[in-house]
Design a protein around this motif. Structure first.
Motif, PDB file in Angstrom:
ATOM      1  N   THR B  13       0.756  -1.288  -0.091  1.00 16.54           N
ATOM      2  CA  THR B  13      -0.013  -0.084  -0.047  1.00 16.54           C
ATOM      3  C   THR B  13       0.928   1.327   0.084  1.00 16.54           C
ATOM      4  O   THR B  13       0.550   2.463  -0.589  1.00 16.54           O
ATOM      5  N   ASP B  14       2.168   1.218   0.348  1.00 19.94           N
ATOM      6  CA  ASP B  14       2.884   2.465   0.590  1.00 19.94           C
ATOM      7  C   ASP B  14       3.086   3.035  -0.770  1.00 19.94           C
ATOM      8  O   ASP B  14       3.122   4.418  -0.920  1.00 19.94           O
ATOM      9  N   PRO B  15       3.749   2.431  -1.722  1.00 20.90           N
ATOM     10  CA  PRO B  15       4.232   2.665  -2.945  1.00 20.90           C
ATOM     11  C   PRO B  15       2.550   3.369  -3.705  1.00 20.90           C
ATOM     12  O   PRO B  15       2.971   4.284  -4.621  1.00 20.90           O
ATOM     13  N   LEU B  16       1.746   3.145  -3.262  1.00 19.89           N
ATOM     14  CA  LEU B  16       0.492   3.488  -4.044  1.00 19.89           C
ATOM     15  C   LEU B  16       0.123   4.923  -3.826  1.00 19.89           C
ATOM     16  O   LEU B  16      -0.238   5.858  -4.807  1.00 19.89           O
ATOM     17  N   ALA B  17       0.580   5.506  -2.542  1.00 15.27           N
ATOM     18  CA  ALA B  17       0.375   6.882  -2.375  1.00 15.27           C
ATOM     19  C   ALA B  17       1.611   7.675  -1.997  1.00 15.27           C
ATOM     20  O   ALA B  17       2.173   8.406  -2.718  1.00 15.27           O
ATOM     21  N   ASP B  18       1.880   7.518  -0.534  1.00 15.53           N
ATOM     22  CA  ASP B  18       3.057   8.249  -0.161  1.00 15.53           C
ATOM     23  C   ASP B  18       4.320   8.067  -0.416  1.00 15.53           C
ATOM     24  O   ASP B  18       5.256   8.914  -0.220  1.00 15.53           O
ATOM     25  N   ASN B  19       4.675   6.840  -1.139  1.00 18.92           N
ATOM     26  CA  ASN B  19       5.815   6.839  -1.632  1.00 18.92           C
ATOM     27  C   ASN B  19       6.027   6.215  -2.823  1.00 18.92           C
ATOM     28  O   ASN B  19       6.608   5.317  -3.460  1.00 18.92           O
ATOM     29  N   ASN B  20       4.823   6.860  -3.891  1.00 20.95           N
ATOM     30  CA  ASN B  20       4.710   6.484  -5.240  1.00 20.95           C
ATOM     31  C   ASN B  20       6.102   6.385  -6.014  1.00 20.95           C
ATOM     32  O   ASN B  20       6.805   7.437  -5.719  1.00 20.95           O
ATOM     33  N   PRO B  21       6.268   5.580  -6.714  1.00 24.17           N
ATOM     34  CA  PRO B  21       7.669   5.547  -7.481  1.00 24.17           C
ATOM     35  C   PRO B  21       7.643   6.718  -8.315  1.00 24.17           C
ATOM     36  O   PRO B  21       8.764   7.300  -8.669  1.00 24.17           O
ATOM     37  N   ILE B  22       6.564   7.131  -9.212  1.00 22.49           N
ATOM     38  CA  ILE B  22       6.832   8.255 -10.104  1.00 22.49           C
ATOM     39  C   ILE B  22       6.716   9.617  -9.410  1.00 22.49           C
ATOM     40  O   ILE B  22       7.501  10.501  -9.620  1.00 22.49           O
ATOM     41  N   THR B  23       5.649   9.859  -8.605  1.00 26.77           N
ATOM     42  CA  THR B  23       5.233  11.416  -8.215  1.00 26.77           C
ATOM     43  C   THR B  23       6.463  11.465  -6.853  1.00 26.77           C
ATOM     44  O   THR B  23       6.766  12.749  -6.754  1.00 26.77           O
ATOM     45  N   ILE B  24       6.910  10.309  -6.227  1.00 24.77           N
ATOM     46  CA  ILE B  24       7.958  10.964  -4.916  1.00 24.77           C
ATOM     47  C   ILE B  24       9.265  10.385  -5.291  1.00 24.77           C
ATOM     48  O   ILE B  24      10.064  11.143  -4.916  1.00 24.77           O
ATOM     49  N   GLN B  25       9.644   9.022  -5.779  1.00 31.55           N
ATOM     50  CA  GLN B  25      10.718   8.751  -5.815  1.00 31.55           C
ATOM     51  C   GLN B  25      11.442   8.958  -7.165  1.00 31.55           C
ATOM     52  O   GLN B  25      12.654   8.817  -7.275  1.00 31.55           O
ATOM     53  N   VAL B  26      10.676   9.535  -7.938  1.00 32.72           N
ATOM     54  CA  VAL B  26      11.159  10.192  -9.381  1.00 32.72           C
ATOM     55  C   VAL B  26      11.815   8.942 -10.206  1.00 32.72           C
ATOM     56  O   VAL B  26      13.130   9.087 -10.560  1.00 32.72           O
ATOM     57  N   LEU B  27      11.154   7.762 -10.183  1.00 32.01           N
ATOM     58  CA  LEU B  27      11.685   6.771 -10.942  1.00 32.01           C
ATOM     59  C   LEU B  27      10.709   6.367 -11.965  1.00 32.01           C
ATOM     60  O   LEU B  27       9.720   6.290 -11.978  1.00 32.01           O
ATOM     61  N   ALA B  32       6.594   6.168 -18.562  1.00 25.08           N
ATOM     62  CA  ALA B  32       5.327   6.639 -18.038  1.00 25.08           C
ATOM     63  C   ALA B  32       4.723   7.718 -18.900  1.00 25.08           C
ATOM     64  O   ALA B  32       3.419   8.131 -19.193  1.00 25.08           O
ATOM     65  N   LEU B  33       5.686   8.480 -19.769  1.00 23.53           N
ATOM     66  CA  LEU B  33       4.964   9.830 -20.536  1.00 23.53           C
ATOM     67  C   LEU B  33       4.807   9.350 -21.649  1.00 23.53           C
ATOM     68  O   LEU B  33       3.542   9.920 -22.433  1.00 23.53           O
ATOM     69  N   ALA B  34       5.448   8.540 -22.220  1.00 26.84           N
ATOM     70  CA  ALA B  34       5.501   8.578 -23.897  1.00 26.84           C
ATOM     71  C   ALA B  34       4.439   7.666 -24.409  1.00 26.84           C
ATOM     72  O   ALA B  34       3.899   8.138 -25.318  1.00 26.84           O
ATOM     73  N   ILE B  35       3.744   6.656 -23.384  1.00 27.70           N
ATOM     74  CA  ILE B  35       2.813   5.734 -24.045  1.00 27.70           C
ATOM     75  C   ILE B  35       1.407   5.934 -23.394  1.00 27.70           C
ATOM     76  O   ILE B  35       0.515   5.241 -23.486  1.00 27.70           O
ATOM     77  N   TYR B 142       3.233   2.674  -9.860  1.00 30.18           N
ATOM     78  CA  TYR B 142       3.395   3.064 -11.203  1.00 30.18           C
ATOM     79  C   TYR B 142       2.282   2.970 -12.103  1.00 30.18           C
ATOM     80  O   TYR B 142       2.024   3.957 -12.955  1.00 30.18           O
ATOM     81  N   GLY B 143       1.721   2.016 -12.196  1.00 27.84           N
ATOM     82  CA  GLY B 143       0.664   1.537 -13.202  1.00 27.84           C
ATOM     83  C   GLY B 143      -0.569   2.558 -12.716  1.00 27.84           C
ATOM     84  O   GLY B 143      -1.378   2.998 -13.469  1.00 27.84           O
ATOM     85  N   LEU B 144      -0.781   3.044 -11.428  1.00 33.71           N
ATOM     86  CA  LEU B 144      -1.665   3.924 -11.289  1.00 33.71           C
ATOM     87  C   LEU B 144      -1.763   5.201 -11.670  1.00 33.71           C
ATOM     88  O   LEU B 144      -2.639   5.710 -12.197  1.00 33.71           O
ATOM     89  N   ILE B 145      -0.397   5.746 -11.609  1.00 31.35           N
ATOM     90  CA  ILE B 145      -0.248   7.114 -12.323  1.00 31.35           C
ATOM     91  C   ILE B 145      -0.370   7.051 -14.149  1.00 31.35           C
ATOM     92  O   ILE B 145      -1.062   7.853 -14.529  1.00 31.35           O
ATOM     93  N   LEU B 146       0.107   6.070 -14.393  1.00 34.64           N
ATOM     94  CA  LEU B 146      -0.086   5.706 -15.951  1.00 34.64           C
ATOM     95  C   LEU B 146      -1.652   5.778 -16.167  1.00 34.64           C
ATOM     96  O   LEU B 146      -1.812   6.173 -17.079  1.00 34.64           O
ATOM     97  N   VAL B 147      -2.351   4.942 -15.435  1.00 35.56           N
ATOM     98  CA  VAL B 147      -3.853   4.963 -15.627  1.00 35.56           C
ATOM     99  C   VAL B 147      -4.533   6.274 -15.626  1.00 35.56           C
ATOM    100  O   VAL B 147      -5.331   6.446 -16.457  1.00 35.56           O
ATOM    101  N   ILE B 148      -4.149   7.049 -14.606  1.00 34.78           N
ATOM    102  CA  ILE B 148      -4.988   8.248 -14.444  1.00 34.78           C
ATOM    103  C   ILE B 148      -4.449   9.389 -15.604  1.00 34.78           C
ATOM    104  O   ILE B 148      -5.070   9.724 -16.047  1.00 34.78           O
ATOM    105  N   VAL B 149      -3.059   9.261 -15.890  1.00 34.15           N
ATOM    106  CA  VAL B 149      -2.472   9.947 -17.034  1.00 34.15           C
ATOM    107  C   VAL B 149      -3.225   9.621 -18.391  1.00 34.15           C
ATOM    108  O   VAL B 149      -3.800  10.436 -19.093  1.00 34.15           O
ATOM    109  N   GLY B 150      -3.450   8.225 -18.538  1.00 38.66           N
ATOM    110  CA  GLY B 150      -3.938   7.729 -19.609  1.00 38.66           C
ATOM    111  C   GLY B 150      -5.497   7.929 -19.843  1.00 38.66           C
ATOM    112  O   GLY B 150      -5.878   8.484 -21.006  1.00 38.66           O
ATOM    113  N   PHE B 151      -6.077   7.914 -18.666  1.00 37.48           N
ATOM    114  CA  PHE B 151      -7.521   8.302 -18.921  1.00 37.48           C
ATOM    115  C   PHE B 151      -7.961   9.720 -18.998  1.00 37.48           C
ATOM    116  O   PHE B 151      -8.606   9.737 -20.058  1.00 37.48           O
ATOM    117  N   PHE B 152      -7.101  10.587 -18.631  1.00 39.66           N
ATOM    118  CA  PHE B 152      -7.262  12.137 -18.681  1.00 39.66           C
ATOM    119  C   PHE B 152      -7.051  12.262 -20.342  1.00 39.66           C
ATOM    120  O   PHE B 152      -7.722  13.065 -21.077  1.00 39.66           O
TER     121      PHE B 152
END
Lengths: 238, 214
Positions: B13-27, B32-35, B142-152
């Motif tokens: 559960t941690d990486p889903l929000a407060d330690n998210n790989p994309i928005t917090i760890q910058v990994l 994530a952006l191109a596709i 990582y997938g969560l952010i991808l899906v949010i960005v892809g959705f919008f």
């Protein structure tokens, strides 16, 4: 002419950071100071200029379908292209190690400025991405592959230099607290990418008619190609 | 959560929000952006990364005591490259069109920093089961952010979701388009991916003040 066109196209239109987002991780992590950004950018140009031509040779003479013909007629049927990922990354990792050793031996001054960045580069997506795009765009000659490597490197260098300069200045601005650091860097990069899109008309000169015809031809060849590959694939599965 | 202890479920559960790989760890930002112009491509990418990261984490964790410290990067690269080749071949066999859309970005999973980052930070020092959970958790974040960005991007850019015209037909002027709504073609272009991620970071950090950088 071909060379000049590819050179400017790779720097501005297909800029690695702004058009394909390659090497974003180090782009975001190492862009806090201009001096370190220059060091990393120079190292990227250097490594791309070596690995792209090398991987071009590897692709042309080992990996492509039928590339092993030079070994004898009975090898002409082999298709090793599924190995390209592992071969490319192995080449890159070894080349980076080699370059590090050679540079340390012959040019300590260069080593001091580039050295710390070289190990970082082996796992930079820009380097592997350069080789993979070289493969998928089917660059025809070794000279063009070298040109492509150098030009993509320069494009990456320009991008990281620009963002580092902006980040140094933005420290004095009043950014909303939640956007500070990473958030504002993302949005600035987005705006810069929009700026770079204006280079898109550079080579076509806004000639709509010419653009249209080339586009349809391109689409057609791609379609034919995918159909051919599909047919091949189904054969293999059968 | 009978199967997982409290500590283990935190790994997921941690990486889903407060330690998210994309928005917090910058990994793992490159891919994530191109596709993310289409929702379907984002989901396939997220699943591919999850498979590679979870299996790779287990493999590295099993070998963690026999990998020599000096050549660990090469060992890690070989493990990832082998897994990515498998994923690539499966995609080519079962969903050829999609693998064309993802093009080189499947290959770029190899140098996705998220994978090397988790190998280095977690799998080299933890047991296989915990590494597996860590891999699943981080790939899910990582997938969560991808899906949010892809959705919008797909909804606002082409008015579709998974290719279905959810907002009506733009040519026959049905649904929202009858009211004069237009697709924002700009959302399909690459710069908007960066700006959407920037906005996600903004929203996340405004909600959780601890994450704000100085």
């Amino acid at each position: 002419m071909e060379h000049i066109e590819l050179f400017f196209k790779s720097i501005f239109i297909d800029n690695m950071v702004f058009a394909t987002f390659l090497g974003m991780c180090s782009y975001l992590a190492v862009s806090k100071k201009v001096s370190t950004a220059i060091g990393l950018g120079a190292a990227v140009i250097f490594v791309l200029a070596i690995t792209v031509p090398l991987n071009w040779l590897l692709d042309q003479y080992v990996l492509q379908p039928g590339a092993l013909k030079w070994l004898g007629a009975e090898y002409a049927g082999f298709d090793l292209s599924f190995l390209s990922f592992i071969m490319f990354i192995a080449t890159i990792a070894t080349m980076v190690q080699l370059v590090e050793i050679v540079v340390e031996k012959f040019s300590p001054a260069l080593y001091n400025s580039l050295g710390i960045f070289l190990p970082l580069i082996a796992v930079n997506c820009a380097i592997l991405g350069g080789s993979l795009f070289m493969q998928s765009r089917e660059i025809p000659t070794l000279g063009l592959a070298f040109n492509y490597g150098v030009a993509s490197g320069i494009g990456w260098f320009l991008a990281i230099l620009a963002i580092a300069a902006i980040r140094e200045k933005i420290r004095y601005s009043n950014v909303p607290p939640a956007l500070r650091g990473l958030g504002i860097t993302f949005i600035i990069t987005g705006l810069m990418a929009i700026g770079f899109m204006s280079f898109g008309g550079m080579l076509t000169g806004g000639d709509d008619e010419g653009k249209k015809t080339t586009k349809t031809v391109e689409v057609k060849t791609v379609k034919e190609k995918t159909e051919k590959e599909l047919a091949n694939n189904t054969k293999v599965i059968k | 959560m009978g199967l997982l202890s409290k500590k283990d479920s935190k790994l997921i559960t941690d990486p889903l929000a407060d330690n998210n790989p994309i928005t917090i760890q910058v990994l793992g930002i490159c891919s994530a952006l191109a596709i993310t112009a289409q929702l379907k491509a984002s989901i396939v990418m997220a699943i591919s990364v999850m498979a590679v990261l979870a299996i790779g984490n287990v493999v590295i964790s099993l070998m963690r005591n026999i990998i020599p410290q000096k050549i660990r990067i090469i060992v890690q690269l070989v493990v990832v490259a082998a897994l990515v080749i498998i994923v690539d071949q499966i995609l080519k066999a079962y969903s050829y069109q999609l693998s064309k859309t993802l093009s080189v970005f499947v290959g770029l999973i190899i140098t996705n920093c998220i994978i090397m980052g988790r190998f280095e930070a977690f799998a080299l020092g933890n047991s296989p089961w915990r590494s597996f959970l860590d891999g699943i958790g981080n790939a899910a974040g990582y997938g969560l952010i991808l899906v949010i960005v892809g959705f919008f991007r797909e909804l606002l850019g082409s008015g579709t979701l998974f290719g279905f015209k959810v907002l009506g037909d733009p040519i026959e002027k049905t649904g929202l388009y009858a009211l004069g709504y237009e697709n924002n073609g700009f959302m399909l272009l690459s710069p908007m991916a960066l700006i959407v991620v920037g906005i996600i970071i903004w929203v996340q950090r405004s909600r959780n003040k601890e994450l704000i950088e100085d």
